[in-house]
Design a protein around this motif. Structure first.
Motif, mmCIF file in Angstrom:
data_model
loop_
_atom_site.group_PDB
_atom_site.id
_atom_site.type_symbol
_atom_site.label_atom_id
_atom_site.label_comp_id
_atom_site.label_asym_id
_atom_site.label_seq_id
_atom_site.Cartn_x
_atom_site.Cartn_y
_atom_site.Cartn_z
ATOM 1 N N ASN A 1 -3.196 0.621 -4.109
ATOM 2 C CA ASN A 1 -3.117 1.479 -5.298
ATOM 3 C C ASN A 1 -3.692 2.859 -5.012
ATOM 4 N N SER B 1 -5.012 -5.595 -4.381
ATOM 5 C CA SER B 1 -4.208 -4.482 -4.889
ATOM 6 C C SER B 1 -4.963 -3.153 -4.879
ATOM 7 N N ILE C 1 -3.606 -0.072 -11.322
ATOM 8 C CA ILE C 1 -2.900 1.007 -10.621
ATOM 9 C C ILE C 1 -2.659 2.187 -11.562
ATOM 10 N N THR D 1 -3.155 -6.055 -13.144
ATOM 11 C CA THR D 1 -2.816 -5.323 -11.922
ATOM 12 C C THR D 1 -2.129 -4.004 -12.259
#
Length: 386
Positions: free
Chosen positions: A132, A128, A106, A102
């Motif tokens: 992001n 996510s 990002i 993760t």
């Protein structure tokens, strides 16, 4: 005058609240349900891996490692990628160890996306990706995978490309559907992106969970994709240690240079003894080479049990997720069905609508079968009432 006053704050992520995973896990705990919702194993990793980490700690390897990652681990990753996918990444300039996948995703997005840039996500998608992109100031462009099959629709992907498109996020094997991109899919994406300056962020955390003798088609296999791709993977997924939060990114040197600028400022570096332990453990390829068979067996046990219910099984080509159509069982929407299933039958699942920006409901829910055999049997006994 009130000096104890917190200034007002305008959120950067107004659409983000408590995730469905947190909600369903809390409900599962409250109802003493079998939690097949959140995607993590309920069994331990190989004792050899924890021993390797313990040994690294005992040796005093507990201070900051290099920002880019422990050299031995980067070398092990490069060797694995080359052996499996035929592309050699330079460990010094093209492999970076990250605080999980993760963080890798990002960081890649922040490295390339500028305010006003467009980024294509293929829905349903991991939760996510969209926040992001928004944190980077980008504009999310949602392209649906084909409902029912979750295959990529390359006509829609091509139509979504504009001069403002900066990147596309691709996830194969795919969470939540368990669909796996084929060689033909990768070649088509390579063809579509060839005349563009669009980057690819390839989420390959389930790379070692592809079933029925099929290969994982990493972007590393395809020169036209590899040249523009940040390829992300996860030791947590591969070695059953999701809580360790260690992953990696492979990318061309020019992309890695920019990636590391962001990485250096948002996490700086990653847990030292775990990196050394992982490097030692990776000397034996058997754990990841044998992982497809390990999870295919669990998939087949779970599918055999589900086949005795009125849930309609969707194909699971990879990952440790099984999606099912609930339309023959209930007229509830996905979220309400998952709450009912947890409360009344004692099995937690996740609605696929949670993976869509508009909450698209196609009467499909997702189970995780990365569980002990006895956990799966308990869940199947309860689901048999369906």
């Amino acid at each position: 005058m009130n000096i104890e006053r917190t200034p007002p704050l305008q959120t950067k992520l107004p659409a983000v609240g408590t995730t469905i995973f947190t909600v369903m896990s809390a409900l599962a705990a409250e109802k003493n349900a079998v939690n097949l919702g959140q995607g993590f194993p309920d069994f331990d990793c190989d004792p050899k891996l924890t021993a390797a980490v313990t040994n690294a700690m005992a040796k005093g390897l507990n201070q900051y490692p290099p920002m880019t990652g422990v050299p031995a681990l980067r070398e092990a990753v490069a060797a694995k990628v080359e052996a499996l996918y035929g592309r050699r990444y330079d460990p010094a300039s093209e492999i970076t160890i990250t605080a999980g996948a993760t963080q890798a995703i990002i960081t890649a997005i922040l490295a390339v996306v500028r305010p006003g840039d467009e980024v294509i996500v293929l829905e349903p998608c991991y939760d996510s990706y969209v926040p992001n992109i928004e944190l980077a100031g980008g504009t999310v462009v949602r392209v649906p995978l084909t409902p029912g099959t979750f295959r990529p629709d390359f006509g829609k992907i091509a139509a979504a490309l504009t001069p403002r498109t900066r990147a596309i996020v691709v996830n194969s094997p795919h969470n939540p559907s368990g669909t796996v991109w084929s060689r033909a899919d990768m070649l088509k994406l390579q063809e579509i992106l060839a005349p563009t300056d669009v980057f690819a962020i390839s989420d390959e955390v389930y790379e070692h969970m592809v079933f029925d003798g099929q290969p994982h088609e990493s972007m590393a296999r395809y020169p036209g994709l590899a040249a523009r791709a940040f390829i992300v993977s996860s030791f947590g997924k591969t070695y059953h240690v999701t809580g360790w939060k260690v992953g990696y990114v492979a990318a061309p040197a020019v992309l890695t240079t920019e990636f590391r600028k962001v990485h250096q400022t948002n996490v700086f570096t990653v847990n030292t003894p775990m990196q050394h332990g992982l490097a030692t453990y990776m000397a034996d390829p058997a754990p990841y080479v044998e992982l497809p068979a390990f999870y295919q067996r669990k998939r087949d046990i779970f599918r055999e049990g589900l086949a005795r219910t009125r849930l309609r099984l969707l194909p699971t080509e990879g990952t440790y997720f099984q999606s099912v159509d609930i339309s023959q069982v209930s007229d509830k929407n996905e979220a309400d069905f998952c709450k009912w299933l947890t409360t009344e039958l004692g099995v937690a699942a996740i609605p696929l609508s949670a993976f869509y920006g508009d909450g698209f409901d196609q009467r499909v829910v997702r189970f995780c079968f990365a569980k002990k055999d006895e956990t799966l049997r308990t869940a199947l006994d309860r689901l048999a009432k369906l």
